[in-house]
Scaffold this motif. Structure first.
Motif, PDB file in Angstrom:
ATOM      1  N   HIS A   2      28.513  21.384  11.856  1.00 58.07           N
ATOM      2  CA  HIS A   2      29.123  20.114  12.234  1.00 58.07           C
ATOM      3  C   HIS A   2      28.530  18.997  11.388  1.00 58.07           C
ATOM      4  CE1 HIS A   2      30.641  22.237  15.805  1.00 58.07           C
ATOM      5  NE2 HIS A   2      29.409  22.687  15.957  1.00 58.07           N
ATOM      6  N   THR A   3      29.237  17.870  11.305  1.00 64.62           N
ATOM      7  CA  THR A   3      28.711  16.729  10.559  1.00 64.62           C
ATOM      8  C   THR A   3      27.578  16.088  11.351  1.00 64.62           C
ATOM      9  OG1 THR A   3      30.271  15.184  11.583  1.00 64.62           O
ATOM     10  CG2 THR A   3      30.978  16.303   9.564  1.00 64.62           C
ATOM     11  N   PRO A   4      26.605  15.498  10.668  1.00 56.98           N
ATOM     12  CA  PRO A   4      25.510  14.830  11.382  1.00 56.98           C
ATOM     13  C   PRO A   4      26.008  13.726  12.311  1.00 56.98           C
ATOM     14  CG  PRO A   4      24.933  15.154   9.075  1.00 56.98           C
ATOM     15  CD  PRO A   4      26.378  15.524   9.211  1.00 56.98           C
ATOM     16  N   GLU A   5      27.072  13.026  11.901  1.00 58.42           N
ATOM     17  CA  GLU A   5      27.613  11.951  12.735  1.00 58.42           C
ATOM     18  C   GLU A   5      28.136  12.482  14.070  1.00 58.42           C
ATOM     19  OE1 GLU A   5      28.320  12.421   9.584  1.00 58.42           O
ATOM     20  OE2 GLU A   5      27.279  10.700   8.674  1.00 58.42           O
ATOM     21  N   ALA A   6      28.746  13.670  14.034  1.00 56.78           N
ATOM     22  CA  ALA A   6      29.309  14.239  15.261  1.00 56.78           C
ATOM     23  C   ALA A   6      28.220  14.525  16.284  1.00 56.78           C
ATOM     24  CB  ALA A   6      30.080  15.512  14.939  1.00 56.78           C
ATOM     25  N   LEU A   7      27.041  14.921  15.814  1.00 56.74           N
ATOM     26  CA  LEU A   7      25.955  15.266  16.717  1.00 56.74           C
ATOM     27  C   LEU A   7      25.068  14.068  17.067  1.00 56.74           C
ATOM     28  CD1 LEU A   7      24.921  18.698  15.177  1.00 56.74           C
ATOM     29  CD2 LEU A   7      25.775  18.349  17.493  1.00 56.74           C
ATOM     30  N   SER A   8      25.042  13.062  16.204  1.00 60.93           N
ATOM     31  CA  SER A   8      24.167  11.910  16.450  1.00 60.93           C
ATOM     32  C   SER A   8      24.878  10.786  17.188  1.00 60.93           C
ATOM     33  CB  SER A   8      23.597  11.381  15.134  1.00 60.93           C
ATOM     34  OG  SER A   8      24.645  10.983  14.263  1.00 60.93           O
ATOM     35  N   LYS A   9      26.173  10.578  16.898  1.00 55.89           N
ATOM     36  CA  LYS A   9      26.917   9.499  17.543  1.00 55.89           C
ATOM     37  C   LYS A   9      27.806   9.986  18.679  1.00 55.89           C
ATOM     38  CE  LYS A   9      27.028   6.654  13.353  1.00 55.89           C
ATOM     39  NZ  LYS A   9      27.887   5.930  12.388  1.00 55.89           N
ATOM     40  N   HIS A  10      28.097  11.276  18.682  1.00 52.90           N
ATOM     41  CA  HIS A  10      28.959  11.843  19.724  1.00 52.90           C
ATOM     42  C   HIS A  10      28.303  13.120  20.253  1.00 52.90           C
ATOM     43  CE1 HIS A  10      32.035   8.983  18.429  1.00 52.90           C
ATOM     44  NE2 HIS A  10      31.804   9.377  17.187  1.00 52.90           N
TER      45      HIS A  10
END
Length: 291
Positions: A2-10
């Motif tokens: 997964h993208t880092p944004e998907a795990l950090s922001k969502h």
């Protein structure tokens, strides 16, 4: 995965069946989780024979942890922080069963959680591993600034509390000294020899107390000299009650409350221990039929 944004922001959601959790003796180990899986599968088999269905749950995985929720009400049943998760494994035979070991935040016991994940056990295991890696890097990158800010805030709060206590004690001491001086003057004066007092003195022939007035060298009417005022240091400025001015940058490393330090130490210890990902075969007995 997964993208880092998907795990950090969502977060990444997964649906699964929750077989339950059980206490284990060790934070890691294939045999440890294998025994836990067998135990929970047997318990679930008994409940199934009694007509109870395996509850469905929603997993939300992010850098903040693994949340286990009711899929309909979205009520959080368990919230497992990543630095407390030490072991994660999935079954390579049927690709349904996966499990992880997490240290409980209240009891500090190691609990093993077991799920049936509709043939995506490996993906969930890898997602937890990726979230753990991102969370650890975020802790290292921003930890210095965040920790220092928390230390300064905690230091300020502690210093304010100390100053309030110190000021209260000093006020009480000043009040006690005033009372003692008044009693002394009453006993020293002859009975019935009360004379009119000038406006500059009180009824006990004392110069009115003023913490900011300079020391007077004029003797009182009864011929006694007022007690000398201690000279203040020219090197360190002090406030009205003799306390040194607070400098937030002079707080040492141990000046913040131990509860904050213990939490930071716990996170650092958990991340340093690392998360072990493993694919294994849990069991091949008849109880492995779908729960």
């Amino acid at each position: 995965m997964h993208t880092p944004e998907a795990l950090s922001k969502h977060y990444i959601p997964y649906n699964a069946k929750f077989l339950g959790s059980t206490e284990v003796e060790q934070p890691k180990g294939t045999e440890v989780v294998r025994d836990a899986v067998r135990k929970l599968k047997f318990a679930r088999h008994i409940k199934k024979s009694e007509g109870q269905k395996t509850p469905k749950v929603e997993l939300q995985i992010s850098i903040y942890g693994v949340k286990i929720l009711d899929p309909k009400t979205k009520e959080v049943q368990h919230n497992c922080q990543l630095h407390r998760i030490s072991f994660c494994a999935d079954d390579k035979t049927d690709k349904r069963i996966f499990t992880f070991i997490c240290k409980d935040s209240e009891s500090n016991k190691h609990l093993c959680y077991v799920f049936d994940s509709e043939k995506c056990a490996e993906e969930i295991t890898l997602t937890i591993g990726q979230a753990f890696d991102l969370a650890y890097r975020k802790f290292l990158e921003s930890g210095g600034k965040d920790v220092e800010t928390r230390k300064q805030i905690a230091g300020l709060q502690k210093r304010i509390q100390e100053l309030e206590t110190e000021n209260t004690e000093l006020k009480n001491k000043v009040q006690d000294l005033e009372n003692q001086l008044r009693i002394t003057q009453v006993h020293a004066s002859p009975a019935g020899s009360v004379t009119p007092k000038s406006p500059s003195t009180d009824i006990f022939d004392m110069v009115p107390f003023s913490p900011i007035s300079p020391q007077s060298s004029t003797p009182t009417r009864n011929g006694t000299q007022p007690p000398p005022v201690p000279s203040r240091s020219t090197e360190i400025k002090r406030d009205l009650f003799g306390a040194e001015p607070f400098d937030p940058f002079s707080c040492g490393a141990g000046d913040f409350p131990p509860d904050i330090q213990s939490k930071l130490d716990e996170m650092q210890e958990g991340f340093k221990m690392g998360l072990t990902l493993e694919g294994t075969v849990f069991s091949l007995d008849p109880l492995d039929s779908r729960c």
